[in-house]
Every structure is written in structure tokens, then in C-alpha cells.
Design an enzyme around this catalytic site. Structure first.
Site, PDB file in Angstrom:
ATOM      1  N   TYR A   1       0.852  -1.120  -0.094  1.00 41.26           N
ATOM      2  CA  TYR A   1      -0.113   0.034   0.061  1.00 41.26           C
ATOM      3  C   TYR A   1       0.929   1.299   0.006  1.00 41.26           C
ATOM      4  CZ  TYR A   1      -4.352   2.356   1.150  1.00 41.26           C
ATOM      5  OH  TYR A   1      -5.373   3.370   1.006  1.00 41.26           O
TER       6      TYR A   1
ATOM      7  N   LYS B   1      -1.850   5.147  -3.129  1.00 45.27           N
ATOM      8  CA  LYS B   1      -2.984   6.166  -2.874  1.00 45.27           C
ATOM      9  C   LYS B   1      -2.717   7.573  -3.455  1.00 45.27           C
ATOM     10  CE  LYS B   1      -5.468   6.075  -0.086  1.00 45.27           C
ATOM     11  NZ  LYS B   1      -7.016   5.792  -0.340  1.00 45.27           N
TER      12      LYS B   1
ATOM     13  N   PRO C   1      -7.795   7.318  -5.774  1.00 44.02           N
ATOM     14  CA  PRO C   1      -7.809   8.728  -5.387  1.00 44.02           C
ATOM     15  C   PRO C   1      -8.940   9.227  -4.601  1.00 44.02           C
ATOM     16  CG  PRO C   1      -8.665   8.457  -7.561  1.00 44.02           C
ATOM     17  CD  PRO C   1      -8.537   6.922  -7.237  1.00 44.02           C
TER      18      PRO C   1
ATOM     19  N   HIS D   1     -10.505  -3.507   2.342  1.00 48.88           N
ATOM     20  CA  HIS D   1     -10.015  -2.372   2.732  1.00 48.88           C
ATOM     21  C   HIS D   1      -9.196  -2.242   3.958  1.00 48.88           C
ATOM     22  CE1 HIS D   1     -11.220   1.570   4.891  1.00 48.88           C
ATOM     23  NE2 HIS D   1     -10.504   2.157   3.744  1.00 48.88           N
TER      24      HIS D   1
ATOM     25  N   HIS E   1      -2.308  -1.496   5.967  1.00 46.45           N
ATOM     26  CA  HIS E   1      -1.465  -0.382   6.275  1.00 46.45           C
ATOM     27  C   HIS E   1      -0.242  -1.028   7.132  1.00 46.45           C
ATOM     28  CE1 HIS E   1      -4.651   2.138   4.790  1.00 46.45           C
ATOM     29  NE2 HIS E   1      -4.202   3.379   5.394  1.00 46.45           N
TER      30      HIS E   1
END
Ligand SMILES: O=C([O-])C(=O)C[C@H](O)[C@@H](O)C(=O)[O-]
Ligand SMILES: [Mg+2]
Length: 430
Positions: free
Chosen positions: A157, A201, A230, A328, A357
Site C-alpha cells: 500500500y 494512494k 484517488p 480495505h 497499512h
């Protein structure tokens, strides 16, 4: 025979913490140096302790703290029954959530009471399943129907990022503000963790700059599935243009524009598969989005879809309608990663690597943080979530929370430290 009390809830502990976070850029601004999370421990009469982790922002923490005392005496083997408790305690006060600040609201879809309730239920459901699994001696995935894979693939990510937070020394990742920086970051992630998919990202720079970054990634990683997200920053026209330019380059484009109408139009005119964690984030949003063919991949997230079993329901719904499913993430630690991995292991049709993340976090509240090998996390067969709480680390991170006045994620405010006139961008930005 007397009813067993082993799974009866004796105590619920709710601990807010602050975890450090690098200066990752997004549409709204930049991640703060530290961001809040909430850790939940549910202890049963048998002494088993189940763990849950979720958002730490004021609205979540307040709601979790309101519900927690009402769980005493509940049975961890019947988490569905807790849904009614959450509904009753949080009542019908729509303002509880809607007025709780702007922070990351724009990055993960609608905000309403139903979603807050689903989120609050989710953290308790995970903790119940963990405790129940520990009592039975079975892994959480077994309580979800069993794993259909041994490893769960995650995606690198990538973020545009500053080399350091204002006033702080440079971090270990360095800056990434152009295509070369993005490729260097991707190499770091590939070398360290072996990720076989890459997400960037976006919504930070002009779309042409982000197209150039994706093309540079394609050159550097010719066979790796790529994604760009985006966060709805573009108009339908811009989304259409980017989708055409990156057809054949991207595996999917994530939330190019805000709203079902714009998403449907972009897909219809370009054929580009679109993923979302913004325009479909609750079951009530599914019918319109699916009937208009606005999304081809739903990015599930047990933290706000209502837990691990709701995530399986979502996956079944997606399967029924021929829509793909992936996952997600938000800034999180090892309890969330364990829960994400158990549910992902039990989803039959998971054809895309999940977001995480976790590599950006340097601390954890579990004693043995997960390792990414070949871009994947091994699915644990140990009882419950297969993790142990590091109580010293929890105490340290809670102390950090107590000593700080940061109570909400605020990417817009963090950006003002460098650009004093910064405000949340109006959409579409490009
Ligand atoms: O896929 C997404 O939209 C996200 O991961 C939302 C996050 O809030 C992300 O934008 C971030 O961490 O800045
Ligand atoms: Mg997204």
C-alpha cells in the site's frame, strides 16, 4: 445439567491508544504523527480474554464505552444477540455520529448511525469470537466456516509521503513525491515483504502526475497487478480519461469519482473495473450500486461492515451478483490484522490481494507481530485469533494517549502544520 458459565462475559475493558504514523499523504491532507485506535478486551468467567481493535476517534470511543458495561453477563458464543444490545444502547440519535468532526470521514464513505452501530458491534463481535475460539480450542476461522486457504495475500500500500513529519527527523522510508520516489518505495516494500500486488494512494497530485507514477511502476514491475485510489477526487470526466489511459495497466481503479452515478458512468464508458470503499460501505447501498453496475469489486472491511460474519454475508452477496470482493484497510495494528486474516481465509472467492497499512506501523500491541512472507500472512490454527496481547505495550500506548490531546484522526489539521491555509478539498478536485 446446569448451563455452562465458561463463555459468560465477566468484564469488558476498553483502552484508547495512540500509535505513531508516518507522514502519508492523501486527498484530505497528511496522516498525523500519531493516530487513535481502540483496543477492547472481553474477559469471560473462565478467564479467557478475547481481543478486538478498531477506530479510536471520539465518536467510536464514546459509543464503545457506552455499550461496554451492558455486555456483562452476555455469552461470547452468541455474538449475534449483542447486536440488539448495541442498537438499544446507541438508540436512535442520528447526531451521535454525524456531528463528530470531519477527520477521515470523506475517505471511507457515508457516516450515519447505522454504520456507527455496525462498527461498534464489529469490535465486540471479534473479541467474542476470539474468546469463544480460545475456550473451544479452535481458531476464529473455524467459527466462520473454516479456512479455504493457508495464506492470505496482501498488497503493498504505497503512499506519496514526506521524508519526515514537520520538526522531526527523517523516517526509515524516506520521501516519495514523484514517480521515482514511488518506485523506490515499491522496491522497499517488495524487498522487505515480497508483496505481489501494488496499490498507490492517489488524489494527492494532478492526475497526470499520478498516471506517470503508475506507468513508472508498470515499467519497474511488469507483471505485478497495480491499483490506483484517488478517494473520489476526480470528476466523472477526469475519471473517464484516467481510466482510458490506464486500461490494461491497472487491475482496477479504486473510487475514481464520488458517487454511484459517476462510478457507473466511468465503468460503462471505459470498461475499467472499479473498486470501492466509499460509495458502497453498508448493505443499504448495495442494491443501487449493483443494479447500476457502478462497482466491480467491493472492498470489504469488517470494522465498518458489521464484523467478520457480516463480511462473509457481503462476500456471498457479491458472489451472487458476480461482483468481486477484496479488503480495505485503515491504519491498524496486529489485532485488526489477525481478524482481517481469519475472515479473508474463510472467504471462498477472494481473487485480489487485500489492503493493509500494517507495514507502516512500527509498534504493536501483540507479543509476536505478524510477518509478511511472499506478501502473505500465514493463517493461524491456534485458538481464537492466534495472538497474545502485549500488556506493557498497551499500557505504553495508552499512556501516550493520556498524555496527548489528540483524540481524532485529522489529516486536514495535520496538513495545516505545513500549509496554514489548507482546508478539506471540495470535490471533485480535478
Ligand atoms: O482505500 C482507502 O480509501 C483507504 O485506505 C482510506 C484511508 O483512510 C487512506 O486514504 C489513508 O490511510 O490515508
Ligand atoms: Mg480506497
Amino acid at each position: 445439567m446446569p448451563e455452562s458459565t465458561a463463555g459468560r462475559v465477566r468484564e469488558v475493558r476498553v483502552t484508547p491508544i495512540l500509535i505513531s504514523d508516518p507522514p502519508l499523504l492523501n486527498l484530505q491532507g497528511v496522516h498525523q504523527p500519531a493516530t487513535p485506535r481502540t483496543i477492547v478486551e472481553i474477559e469471560t468467567e473462565s478467564g479467557a480474554v478475547g481481543l478486538g481493535e478498531t477506530y479510536g476517534d471520539t465518536d467510536y470511543l464514546t459509543a464503545i464505552r457506552r455499550v461496554a458495561p451492558h455486555l456483562a453477563g452476555a455469552d461470547v458464543s452468541r455474538p449475534t444477540a449483542l447486536r440488539a444490545v448495541v442498537d438499544e444502547v446507541l438508540g436512535a440519535d442520528e447526531t451521535a455520529y454525524a456531528e463528530a468532526g470531519t477527520h477521515a470521514a470523506g475517505l471511507r464513505g457515508k457516516r450515519d448511525l447505522a454504520k456507527l452501530k455496525a462498527s461498534v458491534f464489529a469490535v465486540f463481535e471479534v473479541a467474542c469470537l476470539d474468546a469463544w475460539g480460545r475456550i473451544l480450542g479452535v481458531p476464529v476461522h473455524a467459527l466462520l466456516g473454516g479456512r479455504v486457504r493457508d495464506r492470505v495475500d496482501y498488497s503493498a500500500y504505497l503512499f506519496y509521503k514526506w521524508a519526515a513529519h514537520p520538526g522531526a527527523g527523517p523516517d526509515e522510508w524516506g520521501g516519495a513525491l514523484d514517480p521515482q520516489g514511488v518506485v523506490e518505495q515499491a522496491r522497499l516494500f517488495a524487498d522487505r515483504y515480497g508483496f505481489g500486488s501494488i496499490k498507490l494512494k492517489g488524489g494527492v497530485f494532478d492526475p497526470d502526475q499520478e498516471i506517470a507514477a503508475v506507468r513508472a511502476l508498470r515499467t519497474a514491475f511488469p507483471d505485478t497487478p497495480l491499483r490506483l485510489d484517488p478517494n473520489g477526487a476526480w470528476s466523472a470526466e477526469t475519471g473517464e480519461r484516467v481510466a482510458r489511459e490506464l486500461t490494461g495497466v491497472l487491475e482496477y481503479l479504486e473510487d475514481p469519482a464520488a458517487g454511484v452515478g459517476a462510478m457507473a458512468r466511468i465503468h460503462q464508458r471505459t470498461g475499467m473495473p472499479l473498486a470501492t470503499n466509499m460509495c458502497v460501505t453498508g448493505f443499504d447501498e448495495v442494491p443501487e450500486a449493483f443494479s447500476r453496475n457502478a462497482v466491480q469489486v467491493v472492498l470489504s472491511d469488517h470494522h465498518f461492515w458489521g464484523g467478520l460474519r457480516a463480511t462473509l454475508d457481503l462476500a456471498a452477496l457479491c458472489r451472487t451478483y458476480g461482483v468481486g470482493v477484496s479488503m480495505h484497510s485503515n491504519t491498524h495494528l496486529g489485532i485488526s490484522l489477525a481478524a482481517m486474516t481469519h475472515v479473508a481465509a474463510a472467504v471462498p472467492d477472494l481473487h485480489h490481494a487485500c489492503d493493509t497499512h500494517r507495514p507502516w506501523q512500527q509498534e504493536d500491541v501483540v507479543t509476536r507481530p505478524h510477518a509478511f512472507k511472499g506478501g502473505a500472512v500465514e493463517v493461524s490454527d491456534a485458538p481464537g485469533l492466534g495472538i497474545e496481547l502485549d500488556t506493557d505495550a498497551l499500557a505504553d500506548l495508552h499512556r501516550r494517549w493520556s498524555d496527548s490531546d489528540v483524540r481524532d484522526r485529522d489529516d486536514v489539521g495535520a496538513m495545516r502544520a505545513v500549509h496554514p491555509d489548507w482546508t478539506a478539498p471540495r470535490l471533485p478536485r480535478w
